[in-house]
Scaffold this motif. Structure first.
Motif, PDB file in Angstrom:
ATOM      1  N   SER A   4      10.903   3.696  -1.685  1.00  0.00           N
ATOM      2  CA  SER A   4      11.618   3.245  -2.872  1.00  0.00           C
ATOM      3  C   SER A   4      11.837   4.411  -3.826  1.00  0.00           C
ATOM      4  N   ASP A   5      13.080   4.551  -4.292  1.00  0.00           N
ATOM      5  CA  ASP A   5      13.384   5.574  -5.285  1.00  0.00           C
ATOM      6  C   ASP A   5      12.771   5.205  -6.626  1.00  0.00           C
ATOM      7  N   VAL A   6      12.378   6.221  -7.370  1.00  0.00           N
ATOM      8  CA  VAL A   6      11.920   6.055  -8.742  1.00  0.00           C
ATOM      9  C   VAL A   6      12.939   6.779  -9.614  1.00  0.00           C
ATOM     10  N   TYR A   7      13.444   6.069 -10.616  1.00  0.00           N
ATOM     11  CA  TYR A   7      14.489   6.582 -11.494  1.00  0.00           C
ATOM     12  C   TYR A   7      13.891   6.986 -12.831  1.00  0.00           C
ATOM     13  N   THR A   8      14.380   8.070 -13.384  1.00  0.00           N
ATOM     14  CA  THR A   8      13.895   8.459 -14.702  1.00  0.00           C
ATOM     15  C   THR A   8      14.586   7.596 -15.761  1.00  0.00           C
ATOM     16  N   PRO A   9      13.801   6.996 -16.649  1.00  0.00           N
ATOM     17  CA  PRO A   9      14.398   6.139 -17.677  1.00  0.00           C
ATOM     18  C   PRO A   9      15.043   6.901 -18.823  1.00  0.00           C
ATOM     19  N   VAL A  10      14.879   8.222 -18.851  1.00  0.00           N
ATOM     20  CA  VAL A  10      15.439   9.054 -19.917  1.00  0.00           C
ATOM     21  C   VAL A  10      15.906  10.389 -19.346  1.00  0.00           C
ATOM     22  N   SER A  11      16.755  11.066 -20.094  1.00  0.00           N
ATOM     23  CA  SER A  11      17.197  12.415 -19.734  1.00  0.00           C
ATOM     24  C   SER A  11      16.221  13.446 -20.276  1.00  0.00           C
ATOM     25  N   GLY A  12      16.185  14.594 -19.608  1.00  0.00           N
ATOM     26  CA  GLY A  12      15.339  15.675 -20.087  1.00  0.00           C
ATOM     27  C   GLY A  12      14.995  16.638 -18.977  1.00  0.00           C
ATOM     28  N   SER A  13      13.817  17.249 -19.080  1.00  0.00           N
ATOM     29  CA  SER A  13      13.353  18.152 -18.030  1.00  0.00           C
ATOM     30  C   SER A  13      11.930  17.762 -17.634  1.00  0.00           C
ATOM     31  N   ILE A  14      11.644  17.928 -16.353  1.00  0.00           N
ATOM     32  CA  ILE A  14      10.328  17.568 -15.832  1.00  0.00           C
ATOM     33  C   ILE A  14       9.306  18.574 -16.361  1.00  0.00           C
ATOM     34  N   ALA A  15       8.349  18.073 -17.127  1.00  0.00           N
ATOM     35  CA  ALA A  15       7.344  18.925 -17.754  1.00  0.00           C
ATOM     36  C   ALA A  15       6.089  19.067 -16.893  1.00  0.00           C
ATOM     37  N   ALA A  16       5.775  18.037 -16.107  1.00  0.00           N
ATOM     38  CA  ALA A  16       4.567  18.045 -15.270  1.00  0.00           C
ATOM     39  C   ALA A  16       4.680  16.942 -14.233  1.00  0.00           C
ATOM     40  N   VAL A  17       3.907  17.095 -13.158  1.00  0.00           N
ATOM     41  CA  VAL A  17       3.802  16.043 -12.149  1.00  0.00           C
ATOM     42  C   VAL A  17       2.323  15.745 -11.930  1.00  0.00           C
ATOM     43  N   ASP A  32       0.825  -1.207   0.000  1.00  0.00           N
ATOM     44  CA  ASP A  32       0.000   0.000   0.000  1.00  0.00           C
ATOM     45  C   ASP A  32       0.861   1.259   0.000  1.00  0.00           C
ATOM     46  N   ILE A  33       0.665   2.090  -1.030  1.00  0.00           N
ATOM     47  CA  ILE A  33       1.410   3.344  -1.169  1.00  0.00           C
ATOM     48  C   ILE A  33       0.778   4.379  -0.236  1.00  0.00           C
ATOM     49  N   THR A  34       1.617   5.038   0.569  1.00  0.00           N
ATOM     50  CA  THR A  34       1.127   6.016   1.537  1.00  0.00           C
ATOM     51  C   THR A  34       1.510   7.453   1.186  1.00  0.00           C
ATOM     52  N   PHE A  35       2.545   7.637   0.367  1.00  0.00           N
ATOM     53  CA  PHE A  35       3.007   8.982   0.023  1.00  0.00           C
ATOM     54  C   PHE A  35       3.877   8.899  -1.221  1.00  0.00           C
ATOM     55  N   VAL A  36       3.798   9.922  -2.064  1.00  0.00           N
ATOM     56  CA  VAL A  36       4.654  10.014  -3.244  1.00  0.00           C
ATOM     57  C   VAL A  36       5.317  11.388  -3.246  1.00  0.00           C
ATOM     58  N   ASP A  37       6.647  11.402  -3.233  1.00  0.00           N
ATOM     59  CA  ASP A  37       7.427  12.630  -3.320  1.00  0.00           C
ATOM     60  C   ASP A  37       7.766  12.840  -4.791  1.00  0.00           C
ATOM     61  N   LEU A  38       7.213  13.879  -5.386  1.00  0.00           N
ATOM     62  CA  LEU A  38       7.362  14.123  -6.820  1.00  0.00           C
ATOM     63  C   LEU A  38       8.483  15.119  -7.100  1.00  0.00           C
ATOM     64  N   PRO A  39       9.078  15.051  -8.282  1.00  0.00           N
ATOM     65  CA  PRO A  39      10.144  16.003  -8.632  1.00  0.00           C
ATOM     66  C   PRO A  39       9.575  17.399  -8.889  1.00  0.00           C
ATOM     67  N   ALA A  40      10.456  18.372  -8.919  1.00  0.00           N
ATOM     68  CA  ALA A  40      10.053  19.753  -9.212  1.00  0.00           C
ATOM     69  C   ALA A  40       9.892  19.934 -10.715  1.00  0.00           C
ATOM     70  N   GLU A  41       8.803  20.577 -11.106  1.00  0.00           N
ATOM     71  CA  GLU A  41       8.621  20.889 -12.524  1.00  0.00           C
ATOM     72  C   GLU A  41       9.750  21.791 -12.994  1.00  0.00           C
ATOM     73  N   GLY A  42      10.247  21.524 -14.185  1.00  0.00           N
ATOM     74  CA  GLY A  42      11.332  22.304 -14.757  1.00  0.00           C
ATOM     75  C   GLY A  42      12.718  21.773 -14.432  1.00  0.00           C
ATOM     76  N   ALA A  43      12.798  20.834 -13.494  1.00  0.00           N
ATOM     77  CA  ALA A  43      14.104  20.280 -13.107  1.00  0.00           C
ATOM     78  C   ALA A  43      14.715  19.496 -14.262  1.00  0.00           C
ATOM     79  N   SER A  44      16.022  19.640 -14.449  1.00  0.00           N
ATOM     80  CA  SER A  44      16.745  18.831 -15.426  1.00  0.00           C
ATOM     81  C   SER A  44      17.120  17.513 -14.786  1.00  0.00           C
ATOM     82  N   VAL A  45      16.925  16.421 -15.533  1.00  0.00           N
ATOM     83  CA  VAL A  45      17.214  15.093 -15.012  1.00  0.00           C
ATOM     84  C   VAL A  45      18.030  14.304 -16.026  1.00  0.00           C
TER      85      VAL A  45
END
Length: 123
Positions: free
Chosen positions: A62-75, A33-46
């Motif tokens: 558990s960490d979530v890894y971005t499968p690609v490079s780019g910038s966060i467009a939305a959460v 059961d998921i209790t909380f999700v910490d999301l990245p900041a919009e506009g962040a480069s990853v």
């Protein structure tokens, strides 16, 4: 739209140069059961493979890894009040973030659905 999967159990569905990212149904099942999700900041480069989000569950964080490079467009703002969407709708409404891809060739290192299923069956 094309969907790809990582060995870290993230999925990315690509439409043009924007990918929607979440964790797979397999991953959410392992977390419980998921209790909380910490999301990245919009506009962040990853960068591909960066830990950009954390999913907390009754079992673990558990960490979530971005499968690609780019910038966060939305959460997915809905997860602030309804983190359980990751459990009930992991591969659609429970998406975590959208990323504008900076290098579409990185998609070639990811698995298609059949390859991911074979990977999970081997675990």
């Amino acid at each position: 739209m094309t969907r790809y999967f990582s060995q870290d159990h993230e999925w990315i569905e690509v439409d043009g140069d924007v990918g929607t990212v979440g964790i797979t149904d397999y991953a959410q099942g392992q977390l419980g059961d998921i209790t909380f999700v910490d999301l990245p900041a919009e506009g962040a480069s990853v960068g591909k493979g960066d830990a950009v989000s954390v999913v907390d569950s009754v079992k673990a964080a558990s960490d979530v890894y971005t499968p690609v490079s780019g910038s966060i467009a939305a959460v997915n703002e809905a997860l602030a009040d309804q983190p359980e969407l990751v459990n009930t709708d992991a591969e659609t409404g429970g998406w975590l973030f959208r990323v504008t891809l900076s290098d579409t060739s990185e998609l070639g290192a990811l698995m298609d659905e059949a390859a991911y299923k074979t990977f999970v069956d081997s675990l």
